[in-house]
Each structure stands twice: as structure tokens, then as C-alpha cells.
Design an enzyme around this catalytic site. Structure first.
Site, short mmCIF file in Angstrom:
data_model
loop_
_atom_site.label_atom_id
_atom_site.label_comp_id
_atom_site.label_asym_id
_atom_site.label_seq_id
_atom_site.Cartn_x
_atom_site.Cartn_y
_atom_site.Cartn_z
N HIS A 116 0.84 -1.21 0.00
CA HIS A 116 0.00 0.00 0.00
C HIS A 116 0.87 1.25 0.00
CE1 HIS A 116 -3.20 -2.58 2.18
NE2 HIS A 116 -3.76 -2.21 1.05
N CYS B 180 -2.62 0.41 9.92
CA CYS B 180 -3.70 -0.42 9.39
C CYS B 180 -4.63 -0.98 10.45
CB CYS B 180 -3.13 -1.55 8.55
SG CYS B 180 -1.97 -2.54 9.43
C1 CIR Z 1 -3.65 -7.85 3.45
O1 CIR Z 1 -2.80 -8.30 2.70
O2 CIR Z 1 -4.67 -7.31 3.05
C2 CIR Z 1 -3.42 -7.99 4.95
N1 CIR Z 1 -2.80 -9.24 5.23
C3 CIR Z 1 -2.59 -6.87 5.46
C4 CIR Z 1 -3.24 -5.53 5.29
C5 CIR Z 1 -2.46 -4.41 5.86
N2 CIR Z 1 -3.15 -3.20 5.64
C6 CIR Z 1 -2.59 -2.01 5.65
O3 CIR Z 1 -1.40 -1.90 5.80
N3 CIR Z 1 -3.37 -0.97 5.44
#
Ligand code: CIR
Length: 251
Positions: free
Chosen positions: A159, A243
């Protein structure tokens, strides 16, 4: 300040992974780290508002990806990972108490982790998770409120906020290896460790992973108040500190 969070799911071991190999995740430890994270936010002056647990949705703890909240409006996203799309309705149910809402519509995709707000400028990563259409929808939702929406190419990490986050109203922590620094028109204090650019600003506090002591020292030397949190188990699921919450002023 409100910080919306969501419990670590029983199934977090089945999380989405893009750049990391799967490793065992200690669920109890992940939960303890998440509680300590919530405590750090409370200590920084936030009120924690929890979305109901979603035991069958492995990545539900990463609530940032489900919504973007601005003073004027909340945007319910359409996550790029199809299995994550069921995460959004309970998050919307909570945010509806605080804001009017609009939703990203198919076929566009947008993850909150790709949206970085710096004053009236909103940087949005065009990534594996956020499509060009997602960027365009965000643009049309926000320009009416006077925001300038700036697209940034994100190719080397999950991201935009893996590569750049806000440390002050006008300043970013940026990992130049993952994103072109010129995209940010002059803002920036560069991070010096891989994965070290994700910091969560909570009032006067920067909540920051304990895994990056050199960047922490750099922040402290620059005058920032840093609260370290250990998020090693959540990091195995490719999560970091921004997140695990959605932060906004209640009114
Ligand atoms: C994903 O790959 O969607 C989750 N395992 C991790 C998401 C992390 N989100 C973020 O950094 N905004």
C-alpha cells in the site's frame, strides 16, 4: 479523537500475503500486541470504538483498509482483495454514527491503506489493491469538498502507507526505495530502514513499531514524541501500525 479498531480474528493465520512468506502467527501474542496497541492509542488521547469481531475474516483487524474518514464524509472502500470485501459492512455500521457515508462502487477497488491525507491534499496509491477507477472515484468524491487528490504509483510494496505516512500536518516519513519522493512535492523526512515508514500519528504522539530503533531515534532527535509498540505478530500478516485503526475527530 476516535480510534476505530477490530479484534484479531481466530483465522488470522489465513491472512492475505503478497510480499511475505507465510509464517506461524501466535494468536495469543497477536491479541496481546493488539491490546497494547489500543492502550497506546488510549494513552495518546483516543477513545477506542471497536467493530464487532469477525472470526471468519482473517484480515478484519486491519480495519484501515475498510474506510477513509475525513471531517466531511466517510468513504466505505471496496478492498482490492475479494475475500476482504465482507469486512466493510460492520465498519460502515459503526462509522454511520459519526459521518455521512459514500461507498466505492464496483468494479473500482480501493484500500484505505492506499489513502494518505496531509491537510487538504489526499495522496492515493495506485497499487495492486487500488485500481485507477478507485482513484478516479475518490477524486470525484473529494474534489467537491476542496481536497486535491494526487495519484501516486505504488509498485514495490502493498500500500502507499507501507511507503509513506504523515508525522505532522505537513510532514511525511517516506521510504524512498518504495515510492518516488518527488510525488510528495517537498514534504518528507526519509526513513532509513526497510518497512520503517509506517507510523501512526495520534495527536502529539507517533505510535511506532519497536522493530525500527534507528528510525525511531531519528524521529526522537527531530523532536517527535514516539510511543513504541511491539507488533511483530501482526507484521507477519503484513500489517503495521496505521492499518489497525481508523482515526478521526468525533465531530
Ligand atoms: C492484506 O494483505 O490485506 C493484509 N494481510 C494486510 C493488510 C495491511 N493493511 C494495511 O497496511 N493498510
Amino acid at each position: 479523537m476516535i480510534a476505530v479498531t477490530r479484534p484479531v480474528s481466530d483465522t488470522i493465520a489465513n491472512c492475505e500475503l503478497t510480499h511475505l512468506a507465510r509464517q506461524p502467527i501466535d494468536l495469543d501474542r497477536a491479541r496481546a500486541q493488539h491490546r497494547a496497541y489500543e492502550q497506546a492509542l488510549e494513552d495518546a488521547g483516543c477513545t477506542i470504538v471497536r467493530v464487532e469481531a469477525a472470526p471468519d475474516l482473517p484480515d478484519a483487524v486491519f480495519v484501515e483498509d475498510a474506510a477513509v474518514v475525513l471531517p466531511e464524509i466517510a468513504i466505505i472502500t471496496r478492498p482490492g482483495a475479494p475475500l476482504r470485501r465482507k469486512e466493510t459492512p460492520p465498519v460502515a455500521a459503526v462509522l454511520g454514527r459519526y459521518r455521512e457515508m459514500v461507498a466505492v462502487e464496483a468494479p473500482a477497488t480501493l484500500d484505505g491503506g492506499d489513502v494518505l491525507v496531509l491537510g487538504r491534499r489526499v495522496y492515493v496509491g495506485r497499487s495492486r489493491r487500488t485500481s485507477g477507477r478507485g482513484v478516479a472515484q475518490l477524486q470525484s468524491m473529494l474534489t467537491r469538498y476542496g481536497y486535491e487528490v494526487v495519484a501516486v504509483e505504488v509498485a514495490s510494496c502493498l500500500h502507499l502507507k507501507s511507503a509513506a505516512t504523515a508525522i505532522a500536518a505537513d510532514r511525511l516519513l517516506v521510504n524512498p526505495a518504495w515510492v518516488a519522493v518527488d510525488a510528495f512535492a517537498g514534504a518528507g523526512l526519509l526513513s532509513i530502514e526497510p518497512h520503517a515508514a509506517n507510523v501512526l500519528r495520534a495527536g502529539q504522539t507517533l505510535v511506532y513499531p519497536s522493530a525500527f530503533p534507528r528510525t525511531r531515534d531519528k524521529l526522537v532527535r527531530a523532536g517527535y514524541h514516539v510511543r513504541e509498540v511491539e507488533v511483530s505478530e501482526l507484521a507477519k500478516a503484513e500489517g503495521a501500525v496505521t492499518c489497525c485503526s481508523v482515526m478521526f475527530d468525533a465531530s
